[in-house]
Design a protein around this motif. Structure first.
Motif, PDB file in Angstrom:
ATOM      1  N   LYS A 162     -59.274  52.030  -7.214  1.00 27.26           N
ATOM      2  CA  LYS A 162     -59.046  50.634  -7.661  1.00 27.26           C
ATOM      3  C   LYS A 162     -60.298  49.782  -7.489  1.00 27.26           C
ATOM      4  N   HIS A 163     -61.199  50.214  -6.612  1.00 30.70           N
ATOM      5  CA  HIS A 163     -62.394  49.418  -6.315  1.00 30.70           C
ATOM      6  C   HIS A 163     -63.673  50.179  -6.660  1.00 30.70           C
TER       7      HIS A 163
ATOM      8  N   ILE B 178     -68.440  52.033  -4.671  1.00 31.59           N
ATOM      9  CA  ILE B 178     -67.142  51.455  -4.297  1.00 31.59           C
ATOM     10  C   ILE B 178     -67.407  50.218  -3.437  1.00 31.59           C
ATOM     11  N   LYS B 179     -66.794  49.113  -3.859  1.00 34.35           N
ATOM     12  CA  LYS B 179     -66.897  47.884  -3.048  1.00 34.35           C
ATOM     13  C   LYS B 179     -65.551  47.184  -3.125  1.00 34.35           C
ATOM     14  N   PRO B 180     -65.087  46.596  -2.020  1.00 27.72           N
ATOM     15  CA  PRO B 180     -63.761  45.978  -2.028  1.00 27.72           C
ATOM     16  C   PRO B 180     -63.603  44.935  -3.146  1.00 27.72           C
ATOM     17  N   GLU B 181     -64.712  44.258  -3.502  1.00 23.84           N
ATOM     18  CA  GLU B 181     -64.589  43.199  -4.531  1.00 23.84           C
ATOM     19  C   GLU B 181     -64.610  43.754  -5.961  1.00 23.84           C
ATOM     20  N   TYR B 182     -64.914  45.026  -6.135  1.00 21.34           N
ATOM     21  CA  TYR B 182     -64.926  45.607  -7.486  1.00 21.34           C
ATOM     22  C   TYR B 182     -63.506  45.935  -7.953  1.00 21.34           C
ATOM     23  N   SER B 183     -63.323  45.903  -9.296  1.00 18.26           N
ATOM     24  CA  SER B 183     -62.108  46.515  -9.863  1.00 18.26           C
ATOM     25  C   SER B 183     -62.577  47.784 -10.572  1.00 18.26           C
TER      26      SER B 183
ATOM     27  N   LYS C 217     -66.920  50.060   1.579  1.00 19.74           N
ATOM     28  CA  LYS C 217     -68.083  50.294   0.701  1.00 19.74           C
ATOM     29  C   LYS C 217     -68.544  51.747   0.777  1.00 19.74           C
TER      30      LYS C 217
ATOM     31  N   THR D 155     -61.048  52.370   1.818  1.00 20.01           N
ATOM     32  CA  THR D 155     -61.363  51.578   0.626  1.00 20.01           C
ATOM     33  C   THR D 155     -62.561  50.654   0.856  1.00 20.01           C
TER      34      THR D 155
ATOM     35  N   GLN E 222     -54.474  56.092  -9.869  1.00 19.91           N
ATOM     36  CA  GLN E 222     -54.988  55.221  -8.798  1.00 19.91           C
ATOM     37  C   GLN E 222     -54.092  55.191  -7.567  1.00 19.91           C
TER      38      GLN E 222
END
Ligand code: PMV
Length: 360
Positions: free
Chosen positions: A103-104, A63-68, A14, A12, A96
């Motif tokens: 999710k990210h 994809i970035k951990p801080e994205y929803s 980047k 999960t 998901q």
């Protein structure tokens, strides 16, 4: 077997890039009609994929951990399509748990189809199988796993099913079975399997499908509504038995190269599907007058020429004229001379059994 087992370690972090797949529509010979929660079919179905009726989908992902999760764009044939975009968004939200990276993820989807959407040709089967393959490829890239093995395709089939039941049958070439059957031990309600070559006589490796576009408008009753009506259907249990029985006979016809039996079962399934629609409550008709005219011509042609061809119908008015390679020319002439006039603006697609999805 759990086709979803890779997810235990899903990555999960980047990542960004693009994955593209072309995936075909498929035509069912034994029809899936009626489903239980979680897209579990009421009966097993058997189909083959087409060569020309395909959708090409690309997913650009970031994809970035801080994205929803966000679907940042969706285009079908260069245009926005809000209805289909909503369906895809709800599919992506619902799966998901099967792809932790989702999710990210921010996803932009572009798609091109070779055939009319929502016309009773299984466009959703092509679309959801292509989407599932793109998602499985994104996951495989992150995990460094193989995209050529059985597990990869099985997960793609499992995930496609959650978007549109029949989509899970678009992953393979040859004859494809979805739904538990006592006759095929590896069969499953959760994903489709390809029938081994030993089970299919070589005459059936080169099937063709002349698709007569009788009407390409949006259907008055969707497949989802039709499936739902099966719950209270007075013939529900009999239909399940009939489908199992027809599958048994079709498997015999396929292994023994029995074209006559093949044609009998295929037409029985098509007409049974539409009789289930007519006898639902409320009942409805998806065939058009020209569907019946064309069926009449096809049956008379078979009797007068002894050529083994047959029609099938999905949940719509269009006719799939199933025939064998050696009769291609005779069928072309039949379509040009007698059937084209029943088609909307003379439209038909000269299609055949395909080789399954391709990455591009
Ligand atoms: O996959 P769905 O929900 O669009 O249902 C398709 C059902 C039929 O096309 C009528 C039959 C089949 O097995 O494909």
């Amino acid at each position: 077997m759990n086709p979803d087992k890779q997810d235990k370690n899903a990555y999960t972090g980047k990542a960004s890039g693009r994955q593209c797949w072309e995936s075909p529509s498929n035509i069912a010979l034994v029809k899936y009609w009626g489903k239980y929660p979680g897209q579990i079919p009421m009966n097993p179905s058997l189909s083959f994929v087409l060569k020309e009726s395909v959708i090409r989908i690309c997913i650009d992902y970031d994809i970035k951990p801080e994205y929803s999760f966000k679907l940042t764009g969706f285009k079908l044939n260069g245009q926005q399509n809000e209805g289909f975009a909503r369906r895809i968004e709800s599919f992506l939200t619902g799966i998901q748990t099967h792809f932790l990276f989702l999710k990210h993820a921010r996803l932009k989807i572009t798609s091109e189809s070779t055939f009319p959407h929502s016309a009773g040709i299984a466009s959703s089967a092509a679309a959801f199988s292509a989407l599932a393959l793109c998602l499985c490829s994104i996951e495989a890239k992150q995990l460094g796993t193989n995209t050529k093995n059985r597990e990869f395709l099985q997960k793609a089939s499992f995930v496609s099913r959650l978007g549109s039941g029949s989509a899970c049958r678009s992953l393979y070439d040859g004859m494809v079975l979805w739904g538990e059957s006592e006759f095929i031990h590896e069969s499953s309600d959760e994903y489709a399997v390809r029938l081994d070559n030993e089970r299919v006589h070589s005459d059936f490796y080169t099937l063709r499908d002349a698709i007569l576009i009788i009407d390409d408008g949006t259907k008055p009753v969707s497949s989802s509504e039709g499936h739902a009506l099966m719950h209270q259907h007075p013939f529900r249990e009999v239909r399940k038995q009939q489908a199992h029985g027809n599958l048994k006979k079709l498997l015999l016809a396929l292994s023994g190269g029995n074209k006559k039996l093949f044609c009998e079962i295929v037409e029985n399934e098509a007409l049974s599907l539409h009789s289930l629609m007519m006898s639902s409550n409320p009942g409805y008709l998806l065939m058009k007058p020209n569907t019946i005219h064309a069926i009449d011509v096809i049956r008379r042609f078979r009797v007068s020429t002894n050529i083994p061809l047959c029609f099938t119908l999905d949940a719509g008015p269009n006719i799939h004229l199933i025939h064998f390679e050696e009769d291609r020319q005779a069928v072309r002439e039949l379509v040009q001379n007698e059937l084209k006039d029943f088609c909307k603006e003379g439209k038909w697609i000269d299609d055949s059994m395909g080789n399954g999805p391709k990455q591009f």
